[in-house]
Motif scaffolding. Structure first.
Motif, mmCIF file in Angstrom:
data_model
loop_
_atom_site.group_PDB
_atom_site.id
_atom_site.type_symbol
_atom_site.label_atom_id
_atom_site.label_comp_id
_atom_site.label_asym_id
_atom_site.label_seq_id
_atom_site.Cartn_x
_atom_site.Cartn_y
_atom_site.Cartn_z
ATOM 1 N N ASP A 137 -4.083 -46.073 28.089
ATOM 2 C CA ASP A 137 -3.639 -47.658 28.462
ATOM 3 C C ASP A 137 -3.676 -48.568 27.832
ATOM 4 O O ASP A 137 -2.989 -50.160 27.344
ATOM 5 C CB ASP A 137 -4.001 -47.502 29.952
ATOM 6 C CG ASP A 137 -3.210 -48.571 30.958
ATOM 7 O OD1 ASP A 137 -2.123 -48.181 31.074
ATOM 8 O OD2 ASP A 137 -4.448 -49.180 31.165
ATOM 9 N N ARG A 138 -4.997 -48.673 27.102
ATOM 10 C CA ARG A 138 -5.826 -50.060 26.930
ATOM 11 C C ARG A 138 -4.544 -50.369 25.158
ATOM 12 O O ARG A 138 -4.974 -50.718 24.157
ATOM 13 C CB ARG A 138 -7.168 -50.311 26.730
ATOM 14 C CG ARG A 138 -7.730 -49.597 27.782
ATOM 15 C CD ARG A 138 -9.214 -49.641 28.135
ATOM 16 N NE ARG A 138 -9.812 -49.930 29.560
ATOM 17 C CZ ARG A 138 -11.284 -50.001 29.398
ATOM 18 N NH1 ARG A 138 -11.598 -50.328 28.595
ATOM 19 N NH2 ARG A 138 -11.092 -49.608 30.921
ATOM 20 N N HIS A 139 -4.463 -48.955 24.431
ATOM 21 C CA HIS A 139 -3.922 -48.876 22.719
ATOM 22 C C HIS A 139 -2.959 -48.640 22.769
ATOM 23 O O HIS A 139 -2.882 -47.121 23.215
ATOM 24 C CB HIS A 139 -5.229 -48.132 21.825
ATOM 25 C CG HIS A 139 -6.831 -48.549 22.146
ATOM 26 N ND1 HIS A 139 -7.527 -49.659 21.818
ATOM 27 C CD2 HIS A 139 -7.659 -48.242 22.859
ATOM 28 C CE1 HIS A 139 -8.708 -50.333 21.685
ATOM 29 N NE2 HIS A 139 -9.121 -49.558 22.840
ATOM 30 N N SER A 140 -2.259 -49.064 22.381
ATOM 31 C CA SER A 140 -0.861 -48.726 22.438
ATOM 32 C C SER A 140 -1.050 -47.787 20.452
ATOM 33 O O SER A 140 -1.450 -47.798 19.615
ATOM 34 C CB SER A 140 -0.247 -49.508 21.557
ATOM 35 O OG SER A 140 -0.405 -50.368 19.989
ATOM 36 N N PRO A 176 -7.165 -43.636 8.194
ATOM 37 C CA PRO A 176 -7.303 -41.870 8.642
ATOM 38 C C PRO A 176 -8.134 -41.906 9.038
ATOM 39 O O PRO A 176 -7.628 -40.832 10.398
ATOM 40 C CB PRO A 176 -6.660 -41.868 7.948
ATOM 41 C CG PRO A 176 -6.630 -42.639 6.248
ATOM 42 C CD PRO A 176 -7.965 -43.405 6.216
ATOM 43 N N PHE A 177 -9.803 -41.397 8.960
ATOM 44 C CA PHE A 177 -10.208 -40.440 9.710
ATOM 45 C C PHE A 177 -10.791 -40.943 10.860
ATOM 46 O O PHE A 177 -11.042 -40.539 12.160
ATOM 47 C CB PHE A 177 -12.109 -40.177 8.713
ATOM 48 C CG PHE A 177 -12.400 -39.811 9.288
ATOM 49 C CD1 PHE A 177 -12.709 -38.628 9.197
ATOM 50 C CD2 PHE A 177 -13.696 -39.942 10.043
ATOM 51 C CE1 PHE A 177 -13.252 -37.314 9.987
ATOM 52 C CE2 PHE A 177 -14.878 -39.157 10.917
ATOM 53 C CZ PHE A 177 -14.422 -38.318 10.174
ATOM 54 N N ILE A 178 -10.841 -42.240 11.242
ATOM 55 C CA ILE A 178 -10.943 -43.202 12.706
ATOM 56 C C ILE A 178 -9.481 -42.665 13.690
ATOM 57 O O ILE A 178 -9.386 -41.780 14.831
ATOM 58 C CB ILE A 178 -11.264 -44.145 12.422
ATOM 59 C CG1 ILE A 178 -12.854 -44.190 11.963
ATOM 60 C CG2 ILE A 178 -11.629 -45.217 14.180
ATOM 61 C CD1 ILE A 178 -13.468 -44.006 12.615
ATOM 62 N N ARG A 179 -8.356 -42.835 12.893
ATOM 63 C CA ARG A 179 -7.361 -42.636 13.959
ATOM 64 C C ARG A 179 -7.559 -41.331 14.302
ATOM 65 O O ARG A 179 -6.632 -40.973 15.458
ATOM 66 C CB ARG A 179 -6.158 -43.077 12.654
ATOM 67 C CG ARG A 179 -4.502 -42.745 13.560
ATOM 68 C CD ARG A 179 -3.787 -42.766 12.221
ATOM 69 N NE ARG A 179 -3.968 -44.009 11.445
ATOM 70 C CZ ARG A 179 -3.582 -43.472 9.659
ATOM 71 N NH1 ARG A 179 -2.427 -41.937 9.685
ATOM 72 N NH2 ARG A 179 -3.417 -44.457 8.885
ATOM 73 N N SER A 180 -7.755 -40.396 13.270
ATOM 74 C CA SER A 180 -7.383 -38.974 13.995
ATOM 75 C C SER A 180 -8.340 -38.793 15.372
ATOM 76 O O SER A 180 -8.219 -37.867 15.902
ATOM 77 C CB SER A 180 -8.313 -38.108 13.115
ATOM 78 O OG SER A 180 -7.290 -37.942 12.125
ATOM 79 N N ALA A 181 -9.259 -39.275 15.435
ATOM 80 C CA ALA A 181 -10.207 -38.786 16.605
ATOM 81 C C ALA A 181 -9.313 -39.638 18.516
ATOM 82 O O ALA A 181 -9.806 -38.582 19.059
ATOM 83 C CB ALA A 181 -11.722 -39.918 16.750
ATOM 84 N N PRO A 182 -8.964 -40.529 18.383
ATOM 85 C CA PRO A 182 -8.276 -40.548 19.829
ATOM 86 C C PRO A 182 -7.126 -39.675 20.015
ATOM 87 O O PRO A 182 -7.131 -39.227 21.494
ATOM 88 C CB PRO A 182 -7.771 -42.309 19.241
ATOM 89 C CG PRO A 182 -8.195 -42.774 18.332
ATOM 90 C CD PRO A 182 -8.545 -41.298 17.720
ATOM 91 N N LEU A 183 -6.482 -39.418 18.557
ATOM 92 C CA LEU A 183 -5.496 -38.689 19.233
ATOM 93 C C LEU A 183 -6.236 -36.989 19.891
ATOM 94 O O LEU A 183 -5.292 -35.907 19.849
ATOM 95 C CB LEU A 183 -4.495 -38.157 17.828
ATOM 96 C CG LEU A 183 -4.046 -39.066 17.430
ATOM 97 C CD1 LEU A 183 -3.591 -39.065 15.734
ATOM 98 C CD2 LEU A 183 -3.038 -39.809 18.107
ATOM 99 N N LEU A 184 -7.100 -36.907 18.593
ATOM 100 C CA LEU A 184 -7.996 -35.391 19.429
ATOM 101 C C LEU A 184 -8.266 -35.206 20.957
ATOM 102 O O LEU A 184 -8.434 -34.438 21.445
ATOM 103 C CB LEU A 184 -9.341 -35.608 19.086
ATOM 104 C CG LEU A 184 -10.007 -34.175 18.872
ATOM 105 C CD1 LEU A 184 -9.602 -32.467 18.330
ATOM 106 C CD2 LEU A 184 -11.740 -33.975 18.068
#
Length: 364
Positions: free
Chosen positions: A59-62, A71-79
């Motif tokens: 809700d806070r992050h598009s 790339p590595f940090i991007r995967s964590a919210p998707l997890l």
């Protein structure tokens, strides 16, 4: 072969009563700690479920904002989002989230508690990402104790004393190191309730752990995992034999745990450590052991001055920019002491040449 994201799709419908906690679950919870959950998961009282945390985060992050993450940090919210959709993790409770950063104290510490439906808690310590500063932090542990170690032990003692759950403690990279330290040095009542400690490619310790009574007590409960091409996880001294894991990536990128491969509920075993990674690690360990702490500090400062000369902030940038960075890095490299230059050249070859086996080397 499958990753932890595949595992969530294939086995996420199973509760822990149906399928007990396993190696894959450990890595999922370790990697979850990389998600920035500030003002979403409470630090002191109360909790939110994984599903609630996911809804609040997105809700806070598009999606566009998340795609701009490294790339590595991007995967964590998707997890986190994938976990929220599963029966296995969706109702797990997240609590006691801490995120402390202090440039003055050279401190970066983050941890959270995850309460599972089997009545146990997993204490997850955040590690370093693919930033060059993060890699430097791992190497800095060869100089001595760092502030985050003591905070990690205090966190486990405090969090573990609030409830009477049986505990698992773990993390990836620096997080695995902090999990070991915290489990060894925490309150003894809390320590007795620790079922397992997971070190996922985290560095070891400057001292010989076999002589430390606190580490002797936890040694049988340690599980240590490293990929076939491990640099960080081979640093310094360990008192647990590693389980070698296959990765879908190559070279130094195997440190990214999102690429580790699973076979059912367990990691797909690798046959042996890559010879290049093993040679670098053994050479570094032998050389560092011959130095005083002040000499180690000078060496690390000199080695990372070459990486800093590239202007890159992450290992990914360093590799993608390739030969454009070479003149500035080589100029800095030529200023170093011959032995420091030799070790730095080895690290550069590992960082730059190992992205794919077919790529023409940038360094001879």
């Amino acid at each position: 072969m499958a990753s932890i994201m595949d595992y969530l799709i294939w086995r996420g419908d199973l509760t822990f009563a149906q399928s007990p906690f396993n190696e894959a679950d450990n890595l999922i919870l370790s990697c979850l700690s990389y998600t920035a959950l500030d003002d979403i998961v409470p630090e002191h009282q109360g909790s939110v479920t994984v599903a609630e945390a996911s809804a609040a985060f997105f809700d806070r992050h598009s999606e566009q904002e998340i795609n701009n993450y490294r790339p590595f940090i991007r995967s964590a919210p998707l997890l986190l989002k994938a976990m929220a959709k599963t029966r296995r993790f969706g109702r797990a409770e997240l609590m006691h989230y801490v995120n402390k950063i202090s440039s003055k104290r050279e401190l970066q510490f983050s941890a959270l508690e995850i309460v599972l439906d089997d009545g146990t808690s997993y204490i997850a310590y955040r590690g370093t990402d693919d930033t060059i500063v993060g890699w430097r932090e791992d190497f800095n542990m060869s100089i001595g104790s760092v502030p985050s170690e003591h905070i990690a032990a205090e966190y486990l003692s405090h969090t573990g004393s609030i409830n009477r759950h049986m505990l698992r403690v773990g993390g990836h990279s620096k997080g695995g190191h902090l999990a070991l330290y915290a489990a060894a040095k925490c309150n003894k009542d809390v320590q007795r309730r620790i079922l397992r400690i997971y070190n996922n490619d985290g560095p070891g310790f400057i001292q010989n752990l076999s002589k430390d009574e606190d580490f002797k007590k936890i040694q049988p409960r340690i599980q240590r995992f490293i990929p076939e091409f491990s640099i960080v996880g081979m640093l310094m001294n360990h008192n647990a034999v590693p389980i070698i894991v296959q990765s879908s990536d190559s070279g130094i990128y195997q440190h990214n745990a999102f690429h580790w491969q699973l076979e059912g509920t367990h990691f797909l075993r690798g046959s042996s450590l890559n010879p290049s990674a093993k040679g670098f690690s053994e050479s570094m360990k032998t050389w560092l052991e011959q130095m005083s702490l002040s000499e180690r500090q000078v060496f690390i400062d000199d080695m990372f001055s070459v990486l800093d000369a590239s202007g890159a902030e992450t290992v990914s940038e360093l590799q993608s920019q390739g030969i454009r960075n070479m003149p500035a890095m080589l100029r800095q490299l030529n200023l170093l002491h011959p032995e420091t230059k030799e070790k730095t050249e080895l690290l550069l070859k590992l960082l730059i040449n190992q992205r794919t086996e077919s790529r023409r080397p940038l360094l001879p």
